[in-house]
Enzyme design. Structure first.
Site, short mmCIF file in Angstrom:
data_model
loop_
_atom_site.label_atom_id
_atom_site.label_comp_id
_atom_site.label_asym_id
_atom_site.label_seq_id
_atom_site.Cartn_x
_atom_site.Cartn_y
_atom_site.Cartn_z
N THR A 122 -11.31 11.60 -12.56
CA THR A 122 -10.81 11.27 -13.40
C THR A 122 -11.40 10.63 -14.21
O THR A 122 -11.66 9.41 -14.58
CB THR A 122 -9.31 10.37 -12.56
OG1 THR A 122 -9.08 10.65 -11.77
CG2 THR A 122 -8.78 10.29 -13.89
N PHE A 152 -5.63 15.36 -6.81
CA PHE A 152 -4.47 14.47 -6.76
C PHE A 152 -4.31 13.78 -5.30
O PHE A 152 -2.77 13.27 -5.31
CB PHE A 152 -3.33 15.33 -6.98
CG PHE A 152 -3.53 16.12 -8.30
CD1 PHE A 152 -2.93 15.39 -9.78
CD2 PHE A 152 -3.68 17.80 -8.37
CE1 PHE A 152 -3.13 16.13 -10.45
CE2 PHE A 152 -4.24 17.99 -9.84
CZ PHE A 152 -3.79 17.54 -10.21
N GLU A 155 -4.70 7.80 -1.76
CA GLU A 155 -5.10 6.86 -0.01
C GLU A 155 -4.33 7.25 0.91
O GLU A 155 -3.14 6.54 0.64
CB GLU A 155 -5.59 5.85 -0.51
CG GLU A 155 -6.79 6.18 -1.40
CD GLU A 155 -6.71 4.60 -1.95
OE1 GLU A 155 -6.86 3.26 -0.95
OE2 GLU A 155 -7.69 4.67 -3.39
N ASN A 212 -0.62 10.82 -13.25
CA ASN A 212 -0.57 9.06 -12.43
C ASN A 212 0.55 8.37 -13.85
O ASN A 212 0.66 7.48 -13.26
CB ASN A 212 -1.77 8.05 -12.64
CG ASN A 212 -2.50 9.35 -11.58
OD1 ASN A 212 -2.00 9.79 -10.56
ND2 ASN A 212 -4.13 8.19 -11.19
N GLY A 257 9.88 -2.82 -6.56
CA GLY A 257 8.84 -3.94 -5.03
C GLY A 257 7.91 -4.34 -6.42
O GLY A 257 8.93 -4.65 -7.49
N GLY A 261 -0.90 -0.39 -7.69
CA GLY A 261 -1.51 -1.16 -7.79
C GLY A 261 -2.94 -0.25 -7.75
O GLY A 261 -2.28 0.95 -7.74
N CYS A 264 -6.27 3.55 -8.87
CA CYS A 264 -6.42 4.41 -9.55
C CYS A 264 -5.05 4.13 -10.89
O CYS A 264 -4.84 3.73 -11.90
CB CYS A 264 -5.88 6.02 -8.76
SG CYS A 264 -6.75 6.90 -7.61
N LYS A 327 -1.50 -0.84 -0.80
CA LYS A 327 -0.07 -0.50 -0.01
C LYS A 327 -0.44 -0.12 1.23
O LYS A 327 -1.39 -0.17 1.90
CB LYS A 327 -0.05 1.33 -0.62
CG LYS A 327 -0.89 2.41 -0.50
CD LYS A 327 -1.10 3.65 -0.72
CE LYS A 327 -1.63 4.87 -1.16
NZ LYS A 327 -1.72 6.14 -1.20
C1 UGA Z 1 -2.55 7.44 -6.12
C2 UGA Z 1 -1.57 9.13 -6.89
O1 UGA Z 1 -0.62 9.12 -6.41
C3 UGA Z 1 -2.48 10.34 -6.35
O2 UGA Z 1 -1.35 11.29 -6.82
C4 UGA Z 1 -3.45 10.30 -7.29
O3 UGA Z 1 -4.45 11.35 -7.00
C5 UGA Z 1 -4.33 9.62 -7.47
O4 UGA Z 1 -3.98 7.91 -7.10
C6 UGA Z 1 -5.74 8.53 -7.49
O5 UGA Z 1 -5.98 9.18 -8.76
O6 UGA Z 1 -6.79 8.87 -7.67
P1 UGA Z 1 -3.09 6.25 -5.16
O7 UGA Z 1 -3.32 5.03 -5.86
O8 UGA Z 1 -3.38 6.35 -3.90
O9 UGA Z 1 -2.49 7.69 -5.65
O10 UGA Z 1 -1.65 5.87 -4.06
P2 UGA Z 1 0.44 6.34 -4.87
O11 UGA Z 1 0.58 5.96 -3.44
O12 UGA Z 1 0.33 6.55 -5.65
O13 UGA Z 1 0.51 4.57 -4.90
C7 UGA Z 1 0.39 3.59 -5.59
C8 UGA Z 1 0.97 2.47 -6.00
O14 UGA Z 1 2.62 2.27 -6.68
C9 UGA Z 1 0.99 1.61 -4.61
O15 UGA Z 1 0.71 -0.27 -5.23
C10 UGA Z 1 1.90 1.27 -4.13
O16 UGA Z 1 2.38 -0.08 -3.53
C11 UGA Z 1 2.94 1.41 -5.42
N1 UGA Z 1 4.81 2.20 -5.60
C12 UGA Z 1 4.86 3.27 -4.88
C13 UGA Z 1 5.56 0.99 -5.92
O17 UGA Z 1 5.01 0.24 -5.96
N2 UGA Z 1 7.06 1.91 -5.70
C14 UGA Z 1 6.95 3.62 -4.85
O18 UGA Z 1 8.05 4.21 -4.88
C15 UGA Z 1 5.85 4.06 -5.13
#
Ligand code: UGA
Length: 433
Positions: A122, A152, A155, A212, A257, A261, A264, A327
């Site tokens: 990125t 995209f 994790e 993002n 919540g 974090g 990314c 997460k």
């Molecule tokens: C994120 C994006 O979802 C990916 O599409 C992207 O490729 C990636 O960053 C990246 O740029 O490499 P990721 O960081 O693995 O992926 O995790 P997410 O599933 O997006 O969650 C990010 C954070 O948001 C976590 O801390 C999760 O607990 C929090 N979250 C997620 C919430 O607090 N509420 C939600 O409804 C969803």
């Protein structure tokens, strides 16, 4: 095709294994010797469901090899993926591109035939143009094409997201071969009907950062509504469910919540703001500062709530923290909201014990002064308050009656709205969220 992946972290290791799964011959380059040795032996140095099996199968089968040498990679590849990290710069908002720059500086002078380089990391908009000029300076009598092909994957779902992405995006300069080559590289994915968006490099770079930024905004939106719900005595989960039925809004990424974090979303929205500022478009993204503020407020609010539940002071209290990864289904603790809260609570004089199913080693390295327990039950031993800060299935399935025997006081704080409130209350717990 003969494919090289530069950098074998969460992104690169997954991409390399998935490229082998798609039938390519793959060479992964990792400069950290310990990581390299583990990967070469078919072991994944981090937790990512499904990846160890895939990696081992292709290492054992010979279609995936790992080395530390750019010279070997330069001899081997037709297509090179850059998958190195782009962390936040220390003390600044912008992205640190030193690893991407170093990959280009090292690789290009070694190339002796025409190749395609695809950036996956990125990067701020404008990076492909800048690097492409540098590639032209460094290339010796060869045609090297640089294009950006953002990733995209999430994790915890990295393999699934790589093998079955929502879309493939390519940002290429006109007149090159990038689209043609990408169609071959991603043939199984594209044949399955996955949308393939071919555009110019700045657009592709912005697709990634916009995605993002939107996801972060969605989370902070529902968390801002949660603040109003707290003040008004309303139920944010019911609101998310109700508005989520509207297809224009959608229920995903509306879980209120402790906020986002990881490696990314936080750094990407900051780098996006910094880059917009450099381009003279800072005002357009000023709302992202609020997205960041709402998100960071969740952490302080969680500390306040814990203090309130403790009767006004954390001094001398025993706090159990369940969850340390940013997460579930990940052992990544980069900018982990859970560990941030754990650290703040400890600084206010409480004794904090942390348990996470997968992230214990990484947490110990980052926060060595916290106490760690080997199970949820032992973390809760004599606790005054139990905080669930990462929604691992193991914590959702906790038995409130059994856990009651471990704690000093039956106070539970649900930082991810993942527990069944009625179940905990009927087992005699004081439930807060
Ligand atoms: C994120 C994006 O979802 C990916 O599409 C992207 O490729 C990636 O960053 C990246 O740029 O490499 P990721 O960081 O693995 O992926 O995790 P997410 O599933 O997006 O969650 C990010 C954070 O948001 C976590 O801390 C999760 O607990 C929090 N979250 C997620 C919430 O607090 N509420 C939600 O409804 C969803």
């Amino acid at each position: 095709m003969r494919i090289v992946v530069l950098g074998l972290g969460y992104l690169g290791a997954t991409h390399a294994a998935c490229m082998a799964e798609m039938g390519h011959e793959v060479l992964g380059v990792e400069v950290i010797p310990e990581k390299r040795a583990q990967l070469a032996a078919g072991e994944v140095p981090f937790y990512e469901p499904g990846l160890p099996e895939l990696l081992k199968r292709h290492i054992d089968g010979g279609s995936l090899k790992v080395c530390g040498s750019y010279a070997e990679a330069a001899d081997f590849g037709d297509v090179f993926f850059i998958a190195v990290g782009t962390p936040q710069k220390k003390g600044e908002y912008s992205a640190d591109l030193k690893y991407v720059d170093a990959a280009i500086e090292e690789l290009i002078p070694l190339l002796s035939r025409d190749v395609l380089i695809l950036g996956k990391s990125t990067v701020p908009v404008g990076t492909t143009q800048r690097l492409s000029e540098r590639v032209d300076e460094l290339a010796k009598d060869v045609e090297i094409e640089l294009a950006w092909n953002p990733e995209f994957l999430r994790e915890g779902f990295a393999v699934e997201d790589t093998l079955h992405p929502d879309r493939v995006v390519l940002g290429a300069f006109s007149g090159g071969q990038a689209e043609l080559i990408c169609r071959e590289v991603y043939a199984p994915i594209l044949e399955a009907g996955t949308p393939f968006i071919v555009t110019d490099p700045p657009t592709a770079e912005l697709v990634k950062t916009s995605a993002n930024a939107f996801l972060a905004t969605k989370i902070s939106f529902i968390n801002a509504i949660a603040e109003v719900c707290d003040a008004a005595g309303a139920d944010v989960k019911a609101i998310a469910d109700a508005i989520g039925y509207d297809a224009r809004i959608g229920r995903r990424f509306l879980n209120a919540g402790l906020g986002f974090g990881g490696g990314c979303l936080p750094k990407d929205i900051r780098a996006f703001m910094a880059r917009a500022g450099e381009l003279g478009a800072a005002e357009a993204l000023s709302f992202l500062r609020e997205v960041d503020n709402v998100n960071m407020r969740r952490r302080t609010r969680m500390v306040e709530l814990t203090r309130e539940v403790c009767g006004g002071s954390l001094l001398g209290k025993r706090i159990a923290i369940l969850g340390a990864a940013f997460k579930p289904e990940s052992d990544d603790v980069r900018d982990s909201p859970a560990l941030n809260v754990a650290g703040q609570i400890q600084l206010q004089g409480a004794s904090v014990t942390v348990y996470d199913p997968k992230a214990m080693d990484n947490s110990r390295k980052l926060f060595p002064t916290l106490d760690y327990a080997e199970s949820a039950e032992t973390a809760c031993d004599s606790a005054d308050v139990v905080l669930v800060l990462t929604e691992w299935r193991e914590f959702v399935a906790l038995n409130p009656t059994k856990l009651a025997a471990e704690v000093r006081q039956k106070n539970i704080i649900d930082g991810r709205l993942c527990l069944d409130e009625r179940e905990w209350v009927s087992a005699g717990w004081n439930y807060a969220s």
